[in-house]
Design an enzyme around this catalytic site. Sequence first.
Site, PDB file in Angstrom:
ATOM      1  N   THR A   1      22.499  30.362  21.538  1.00  0.00           N
ATOM      2  CA  THR A   1      23.765  31.064  21.760  1.00  0.00           C
ATOM      3  C   THR A   1      23.478  32.554  21.822  1.00  0.00           C
ATOM      4  O   THR A   1      22.320  32.975  21.772  1.00  0.00           O
ATOM      5  CB  THR A   1      24.753  30.784  20.606  1.00  0.00           C
ATOM      6  OG1 THR A   1      24.240  31.382  19.399  1.00  0.00           O
ATOM      7  CG2 THR A   1      24.938  29.285  20.378  1.00  0.00           C
TER       8      THR A   1
ATOM      9  N   TYR B   1      22.365  39.092   6.648  1.00  0.00           N
ATOM     10  CA  TYR B   1      22.639  37.761   7.212  1.00  0.00           C
ATOM     11  C   TYR B   1      22.154  36.664   6.264  1.00  0.00           C
ATOM     12  O   TYR B   1      22.892  35.715   5.962  1.00  0.00           O
ATOM     13  CB  TYR B   1      21.963  37.622   8.573  1.00  0.00           C
ATOM     14  CG  TYR B   1      22.204  36.277   9.215  1.00  0.00           C
ATOM     15  CD1 TYR B   1      23.414  36.002   9.844  1.00  0.00           C
ATOM     16  CD2 TYR B   1      21.233  35.285   9.183  1.00  0.00           C
ATOM     17  CE1 TYR B   1      23.649  34.770  10.431  1.00  0.00           C
ATOM     18  CE2 TYR B   1      21.458  34.051   9.769  1.00  0.00           C
ATOM     19  CZ  TYR B   1      22.667  33.796  10.392  1.00  0.00           C
ATOM     20  OH  TYR B   1      22.894  32.568  10.955  1.00  0.00           O
TER      21      TYR B   1
ATOM     22  N   LYS C   1      24.450  33.771   4.080  1.00  0.00           N
ATOM     23  CA  LYS C   1      24.230  32.321   4.149  1.00  0.00           C
ATOM     24  C   LYS C   1      23.871  31.748   2.779  1.00  0.00           C
ATOM     25  O   LYS C   1      24.196  30.596   2.476  1.00  0.00           O
ATOM     26  CB  LYS C   1      23.142  32.016   5.179  1.00  0.00           C
ATOM     27  CG  LYS C   1      23.537  32.364   6.603  1.00  0.00           C
ATOM     28  CD  LYS C   1      24.816  31.663   7.037  1.00  0.00           C
ATOM     29  CE  LYS C   1      25.188  31.928   8.478  1.00  0.00           C
ATOM     30  NZ  LYS C   1      26.414  31.206   8.902  1.00  0.00           N
TER      31      LYS C   1
END
Length: 200
Positions: free
Chosen positions: A117, A80, A84
Amino acid sequence: MFAPYKETVDELESHFQVNYLSHLYLTQALIGILEDSATEDCHARVINVSSIVHNVGSLSLHSIGKRCSHCWEYSPHAAYANSKLYITLSTWYLSELFRQENQRVTVNAVHPGIVNTDLYKHVHPSIKWFLNLLAHFTYLTPSEGADTILYLALSPDVERESGWYYDNCQKHKTCQLSFSEKDIKEMFTISTDIINSKIR
């Protein structure tokens, strides 16, 4: 985010393709439209959603886009963060390309904040309860997380700003300064070569 190892139908690691490569492909596919729609007073704008965790990503040129042979080679956290980082570095590199070609297109990256989220659904249950508690009191709502993205899309204050990383509507230098332009260019070239090999 932090998903277990999974490959897409293109046989690419999911974080790499979903978070980074697909966005780069979309941008490259729209370049002609972006250039044609821009004017002197209203530049076309590309906004890439990055993350503050790009600062802990690593640029390993020999492993970009490569499959993992063994489960012990894979870290969802590193995957991850690396995705990014690639977004942030490609943002800077694209902005330089547009600047050299005198195109009226700006490219910026944004950290939307830590937003409440289901992005953390793959986090281990032993700490997920704590993150849920933390989210309730400290995380941003999705609407609040969109603030900086909307600022970059709509504000006249950033009309000609390009190649930057924004957090909370503030411009910041990125960790791209830690990497040579040669390595960033090679990363971009490898990424473009992967895209071209998949769309033939």
